[in-house]
Design a protein around this motif. Structure first.
Motif, PDB file in Angstrom:
ATOM      1  N   SER A 133       0.824  -1.208   0.000  1.00  0.00           N
ATOM      2  CA  SER A 133       0.000   0.000   0.000  1.00  0.00           C
ATOM      3  C   SER A 133       0.860   1.261   0.000  1.00  0.00           C
ATOM      4  O   SER A 133       0.371   2.360  -0.249  1.00  0.00           O
ATOM      5  CB  SER A 133      -0.926   0.008   1.217  1.00  0.00           C
ATOM      6  OG  SER A 133      -0.176  -0.060   2.424  1.00  0.00           O
ATOM      7  N   LEU A 134       2.158   1.114   0.273  1.00  0.00           N
ATOM      8  CA  LEU A 134       3.070   2.257   0.291  1.00  0.00           C
ATOM      9  C   LEU A 134       3.566   2.618  -1.103  1.00  0.00           C
ATOM     10  O   LEU A 134       4.180   3.661  -1.286  1.00  0.00           O
ATOM     11  CB  LEU A 134       4.289   1.932   1.170  1.00  0.00           C
ATOM     12  CG  LEU A 134       4.034   1.527   2.614  1.00  0.00           C
ATOM     13  CD1 LEU A 134       5.326   1.046   3.256  1.00  0.00           C
ATOM     14  CD2 LEU A 134       3.456   2.684   3.401  1.00  0.00           C
ATOM     15  N   LEU A 162      -7.226   0.497  -4.064  1.00  0.00           N
ATOM     16  CA  LEU A 162      -6.515  -0.711  -3.654  1.00  0.00           C
ATOM     17  C   LEU A 162      -7.420  -1.710  -2.945  1.00  0.00           C
ATOM     18  O   LEU A 162      -7.436  -2.904  -3.266  1.00  0.00           O
ATOM     19  CB  LEU A 162      -5.339  -0.342  -2.752  1.00  0.00           C
ATOM     20  CG  LEU A 162      -4.508  -1.521  -2.231  1.00  0.00           C
ATOM     21  CD1 LEU A 162      -3.783  -2.212  -3.379  1.00  0.00           C
ATOM     22  CD2 LEU A 162      -3.510  -1.047  -1.188  1.00  0.00           C
ATOM     23  N   ASP A 163      -8.189  -1.225  -1.975  1.00  0.00           N
ATOM     24  CA  ASP A 163      -9.082  -2.118  -1.228  1.00  0.00           C
ATOM     25  C   ASP A 163     -10.425  -2.308  -1.923  1.00  0.00           C
ATOM     26  O   ASP A 163     -11.018  -3.387  -1.855  1.00  0.00           O
ATOM     27  CB  ASP A 163      -9.295  -1.574   0.190  1.00  0.00           C
ATOM     28  CG  ASP A 163      -8.028  -1.661   1.025  1.00  0.00           C
ATOM     29  OD1 ASP A 163      -7.292  -2.654   0.881  1.00  0.00           O
ATOM     30  OD2 ASP A 163      -7.761  -0.739   1.815  1.00  0.00           O
ATOM     31  N   ILE A 164     -10.906  -1.267  -2.595  1.00  0.00           N
ATOM     32  CA  ILE A 164     -12.198  -1.368  -3.283  1.00  0.00           C
ATOM     33  C   ILE A 164     -12.153  -2.463  -4.346  1.00  0.00           C
ATOM     34  O   ILE A 164     -13.072  -3.286  -4.464  1.00  0.00           O
ATOM     35  CB  ILE A 164     -12.583  -0.014  -3.925  1.00  0.00           C
ATOM     36  CG1 ILE A 164     -12.780   1.046  -2.834  1.00  0.00           C
ATOM     37  CG2 ILE A 164     -13.860  -0.152  -4.758  1.00  0.00           C
ATOM     38  CD1 ILE A 164     -12.968   2.447  -3.390  1.00  0.00           C
ATOM     39  N   ASP A 165     -11.068  -2.479  -5.109  1.00  0.00           N
ATOM     40  CA  ASP A 165     -10.917  -3.486  -6.160  1.00  0.00           C
ATOM     41  C   ASP A 165     -10.089  -4.691  -5.713  1.00  0.00           C
ATOM     42  O   ASP A 165      -9.883  -5.620  -6.494  1.00  0.00           O
ATOM     43  CB  ASP A 165     -10.275  -2.859  -7.397  1.00  0.00           C
ATOM     44  CG  ASP A 165     -11.177  -1.824  -8.062  1.00  0.00           C
ATOM     45  OD1 ASP A 165     -12.404  -1.941  -7.928  1.00  0.00           O
ATOM     46  OD2 ASP A 165     -10.653  -0.898  -8.703  1.00  0.00           O
ATOM     47  N   ASP A 166      -9.610  -4.651  -4.477  1.00  0.00           N
ATOM     48  CA  ASP A 166      -8.841  -5.754  -3.890  1.00  0.00           C
ATOM     49  C   ASP A 166      -7.710  -6.216  -4.813  1.00  0.00           C
ATOM     50  O   ASP A 166      -7.569  -7.401  -5.120  1.00  0.00           O
ATOM     51  CB  ASP A 166      -9.771  -6.931  -3.556  1.00  0.00           C
ATOM     52  CG  ASP A 166      -9.150  -7.891  -2.536  1.00  0.00           C
ATOM     53  OD1 ASP A 166      -8.104  -7.542  -1.956  1.00  0.00           O
ATOM     54  OD2 ASP A 166      -9.715  -8.986  -2.336  1.00  0.00           O
ATOM     55  N   TYR A 167      -6.896  -5.258  -5.232  1.00  0.00           N
ATOM     56  CA  TYR A 167      -5.806  -5.549  -6.155  1.00  0.00           C
ATOM     57  C   TYR A 167      -4.907  -6.686  -5.674  1.00  0.00           C
ATOM     58  O   TYR A 167      -4.477  -7.528  -6.452  1.00  0.00           O
ATOM     59  CB  TYR A 167      -4.933  -4.299  -6.345  1.00  0.00           C
ATOM     60  CG  TYR A 167      -5.487  -3.283  -7.302  1.00  0.00           C
ATOM     61  CD1 TYR A 167      -5.645  -3.584  -8.652  1.00  0.00           C
ATOM     62  CD2 TYR A 167      -5.833  -2.005  -6.880  1.00  0.00           C
ATOM     63  CE1 TYR A 167      -6.137  -2.643  -9.544  1.00  0.00           C
ATOM     64  CE2 TYR A 167      -6.329  -1.057  -7.762  1.00  0.00           C
ATOM     65  CZ  TYR A 167      -6.480  -1.384  -9.094  1.00  0.00           C
ATOM     66  OH  TYR A 167      -6.967  -0.452  -9.967  1.00  0.00           O
ATOM     67  N   LEU A 175      -8.177  -3.240   6.031  1.00  0.00           N
ATOM     68  CA  LEU A 175      -7.978  -2.147   5.090  1.00  0.00           C
ATOM     69  C   LEU A 175      -6.582  -1.538   5.218  1.00  0.00           C
ATOM     70  O   LEU A 175      -5.946  -1.638   6.269  1.00  0.00           O
ATOM     71  CB  LEU A 175      -9.030  -1.062   5.319  1.00  0.00           C
ATOM     72  CG  LEU A 175     -10.490  -1.506   5.161  1.00  0.00           C
ATOM     73  CD1 LEU A 175     -11.427  -0.343   5.425  1.00  0.00           C
ATOM     74  CD2 LEU A 175     -10.740  -2.097   3.782  1.00  0.00           C
ATOM     75  N   HIS A 176      -6.135  -0.907   4.145  1.00  0.00           N
ATOM     76  CA  HIS A 176      -4.808  -0.302   4.101  1.00  0.00           C
ATOM     77  C   HIS A 176      -4.914   1.192   4.382  1.00  0.00           C
ATOM     78  O   HIS A 176      -5.197   1.979   3.481  1.00  0.00           O
ATOM     79  CB  HIS A 176      -4.165  -0.538   2.739  1.00  0.00           C
ATOM     80  CG  HIS A 176      -3.854  -1.968   2.461  1.00  0.00           C
ATOM     81  ND1 HIS A 176      -4.782  -2.842   1.929  1.00  0.00           N
ATOM     82  CD2 HIS A 176      -2.714  -2.681   2.644  1.00  0.00           C
ATOM     83  CE1 HIS A 176      -4.233  -4.028   1.785  1.00  0.00           C
ATOM     84  NE2 HIS A 176      -2.975  -3.966   2.207  1.00  0.00           N
ATOM     85  N   ILE A 177      -4.666   1.590   5.617  1.00  0.00           N
ATOM     86  CA  ILE A 177      -4.748   2.999   5.988  1.00  0.00           C
ATOM     87  C   ILE A 177      -3.691   3.816   5.236  1.00  0.00           C
ATOM     88  O   ILE A 177      -3.933   4.966   4.841  1.00  0.00           O
ATOM     89  CB  ILE A 177      -4.564   3.176   7.511  1.00  0.00           C
ATOM     90  CG1 ILE A 177      -5.588   2.331   8.276  1.00  0.00           C
ATOM     91  CG2 ILE A 177      -4.701   4.653   7.893  1.00  0.00           C
ATOM     92  CD1 ILE A 177      -7.032   2.631   7.951  1.00  0.00           C
ATOM     93  N   THR A 178      -2.528   3.215   4.993  1.00  0.00           N
ATOM     94  CA  THR A 178      -1.474   3.936   4.284  1.00  0.00           C
ATOM     95  C   THR A 178      -1.917   4.303   2.868  1.00  0.00           C
ATOM     96  O   THR A 178      -1.556   5.356   2.350  1.00  0.00           O
ATOM     97  CB  THR A 178      -0.193   3.085   4.211  1.00  0.00           C
ATOM     98  OG1 THR A 178      -0.533   1.757   3.787  1.00  0.00           O
ATOM     99  CG2 THR A 178       0.493   3.018   5.549  1.00  0.00           C
ATOM    100  N   SER A 179      -2.684   3.425   2.244  1.00  0.00           N
ATOM    101  CA  SER A 179      -3.158   3.720   0.893  1.00  0.00           C
ATOM    102  C   SER A 179      -4.187   4.845   0.904  1.00  0.00           C
ATOM    103  O   SER A 179      -4.281   5.623  -0.048  1.00  0.00           O
ATOM    104  CB  SER A 179      -3.756   2.470   0.253  1.00  0.00           C
ATOM    105  OG  SER A 179      -3.907   2.633  -1.138  1.00  0.00           O
ATOM    106  N   MET A 180      -4.955   4.933   1.987  1.00  0.00           N
ATOM    107  CA  MET A 180      -5.918   6.036   2.110  1.00  0.00           C
ATOM    108  C   MET A 180      -5.161   7.366   2.192  1.00  0.00           C
ATOM    109  O   MET A 180      -5.526   8.342   1.531  1.00  0.00           O
ATOM    110  CB  MET A 180      -6.796   5.831   3.336  1.00  0.00           C
ATOM    111  CG  MET A 180      -7.672   4.590   3.265  1.00  0.00           C
ATOM    112  SD  MET A 180      -8.621   4.344   4.780  1.00  0.00           S
ATOM    113  CE  MET A 180      -9.361   2.729   4.464  1.00  0.00           C
TER     114      MET A 180
END
Length: 267
Positions: A133-134, A162-167, A175-180
């Motif tokens: 996610s970084l 990233l999480d919506i489409d679960d790449y 969930l990936h807070i870093t991606s947010m």
């Protein structure tokens, strides 16, 4: 340069809060002369592997000894690698999980010219699987920096979705807070081109062709700035706080409390 930053940090603490500096020295037995000499010696003896022919900083010594396969040539059925391959196989490959060399360039980009940033970006992004996610946000910001707005948008979508489409096929783990946070960075530092250098905020706004407009707010030196970018103009409003001098495309502007500026975007 690095030693200069280290000594500058010590000097700032001593000047701005001498009592706190003395407290730190007492608690840690900090010997400034000895400590700075040690750091200077370490910095002078650090080794940075470099590929002379490609003119890129190496991920690690011996990186070019690995089979150089690009991510685009990977079988999609093998992705994500961390769920399909053993770690031994991954580490023996040339594939990179996230921004490593490029993370360093991201943090210290003012030390590199545009061609150096571009060469390293194009070399490493093509070998990065973004299974972290970084990763996409840093690549998106650098892609925007070198003017590759289409790639910047592609990587923005990867960090935003990233999480919506679960790449990476792992959203079930959380969930990936870093991606947010990376989504915000991709817009503000990527498309907005926001940077802070020498105590001054600057912008170099761009807009993806898929968007009609975007906007964001930042708090800088007690001033609340709202930036709105459309295909033709960038507007910056000082919604609250002190008068502020800022830069847009390397030109200085002063925006008073309640004031605004409008700048035509470069084609």
């Amino acid at each position: 340069m690095v030693f200069g930053l280290y000594t500058k940090a010590v000097a700032i603490v001593k000047k701005q809060n001498s009592a706190r500096y003395k407290e730190i020295v007492a608690k840690t037995s900090f010997d400034e002369t000895k400590e700075l000499a040690k750091w200077k010696d370490i910095i002078a003896n650090m080794y940075y592997p470099y590929e002379e022919n490609l003119k890129v900083f190496l991920q690690q010594e011996g990186y070019m000894d690995k089979e150089q396969i690009l991510v685009k040539d990977l079988d999609p059925a093998q992705r994500p690698l961390n769920q399909k391959w053993s770690w031994d196989r991954i580490l023996r490959s040339c594939f990179i999980k996230q921004a490593d060399v490029l993370q360093g360039i991201y943090f210290f980009e003012e030390r590199f010219d545009m061609e150096t940033i571009k060469r390293n970006y194009e070399f490493y992004e093509s070998r990065t699987v973004h299974e972290s996610s970084l990763s996409p946000c840093v690549h998106s910001i650098l892609a925007a920096k070198i003017g590759n707005i289409e790639k910047a948008y592609e990587l923005y979508l990867r960090t935003a979705r990233l999480d919506i489409d679960d790449y990476n096929k792992e959203v079930k783990e959380g969930l990936h807070i870093t991606s947010m946070a990376g989504t915000w960075l991709s817009i503000v530092e990527g498309f907005g081109g926001m940077r802070v250098n020498d105590g001054k905020v600057s912008f170099a706004p761009q807009i993806p062709k898929q968007w009609k407009a975007y906007s964001f707010k930042i708090l800088f030196k007690e001033a609340v700035l709202r930036v709105r970018v459309s295909p033709k103009t960038a507007e910056i409003f000082n919604e609250h706080g002190e008068s502020l001098t800022l830069c847009v495309f390397d030109k200085e502007y002063t925006v008073g409390n309640g004031g605004s500026i409008s700048i035509a975007l470069k084609n």
